[in-house]
Design an enzyme around this catalytic site. Structure first.
Site, mmCIF file in Angstrom:
data_model
loop_
_atom_site.group_PDB
_atom_site.id
_atom_site.type_symbol
_atom_site.label_atom_id
_atom_site.label_comp_id
_atom_site.label_asym_id
_atom_site.label_seq_id
_atom_site.Cartn_x
_atom_site.Cartn_y
_atom_site.Cartn_z
ATOM 1 C CG ASP A 1 -1.848 1.483 1.259
ATOM 2 O OD1 ASP A 1 -1.718 2.026 0.488
ATOM 3 O OD2 ASP A 1 -2.856 0.987 1.936
ATOM 4 C CG HIS A 2 3.162 3.930 -3.066
ATOM 5 N ND1 HIS A 2 3.829 4.844 -2.454
ATOM 6 C CD2 HIS A 2 3.343 3.536 -4.146
ATOM 7 C CE1 HIS A 2 4.847 4.980 -2.847
ATOM 8 N NE2 HIS A 2 4.710 5.003 -3.639
ATOM 9 N NE ARG A 3 -4.319 3.685 1.301
ATOM 10 C CZ ARG A 3 -5.223 3.015 2.198
ATOM 11 N NH1 ARG A 3 -6.238 4.694 1.375
ATOM 12 N NH2 ARG A 3 -5.198 2.595 1.632
ATOM 13 C CB ALA A 4 0.814 2.207 5.115
#
Length: 204
Positions: free
Chosen positions: A170-173
């Site tokens: 997950d690129h958000r994390a």
């Protein structure tokens, strides 16, 4: 985003055979993979995280969900505190969770609190797959079947044991560099399990 690699499983295969012949236990490749991921997560706390409502949460404990196929679906019971467990511990607890899952006897605690997921599709003979992340976790590590393949060793062609893997992130994390470094460490541990899993082996 997704990261792919191909891992040399020759040493892991030899280790599995040696341990099972010596101790009479049935340590599986999945047990070795789970322990390798746990060891790698110790060095990469930025990957042992979840994302929810715009916030990133970092976990101190390493609790690994294992994907279990059952009739009519899929369950992901959790192995807790994998940082501290030996291969024997992981094998015993994973076997019990799989038994409970297939008998529909998992408790809520058996399925909650995971920080990372491992999905081994090699048991179905597949070479590889891309898995969906188990929310709110930030990653899932998917393995394919261990297969014989031609490899070059010391300048000569030989038959090797290889396993294709995918790390879904997950690129958000987690950013790409962190994911790549983490995957590289998983590969290093699986290719040299005696060196990097010494604490676990002492407990077998």
């Amino acid at each position: 985003f997704y990261l792919f690699d191909d891992i040399d499983m020759k040493e892991a295969s030899a280790l599995k055979e040696k341990l099972n012949n010596k101790h009479g236990k049935q340590i599986s490749f999945n047990d070795i993979i789970v322990k390798a991921v746990a060891v790698a997560l110790e060095g990469h706390p930025e990957c042992n995280v979840s994302y929810h409502d715009g916030m990133i949460r970092t976990y101190r404990d390493i609790n690994i969900n294992i994907a279990v196929s059952i009739e009519g679906g899929l369950l992901v019971p959790v192995l807790r505190n994998c940082r501290e467990k030996s291969l024997q511990d992981i094998h015993r607890e994973a076997s019990e969770l799989v038994r409970k899952a297939r008998n529909k006897k998992l408790r809520p605690r058996d399925q909650t609190g995971g920080t990372f997921t491992v999905s081994n599709l090699g048991v179905f003979g597949l070479e590889g797959s891309i898995s969906i992340i188990n929310p709110p976790q930030a990653m899932i590590f998917t393995t394919g079947a261990i297969r014989e393949a031609p490899v070059v060793e010391n300048g000569k062609l030989a038959v090797g044991k290889r396993m294709k893997v995918t790390l879904s992130c997950d690129h958000r994390a987690v950013d790409g560099a962190a994911g790549a470094l983490f995957l590289a460490d998983i590969k290093k541990i699986l290719e040299h399990p005696r060196e990097y899993m010494v604490r676990s082996l002492n407990g077998v």
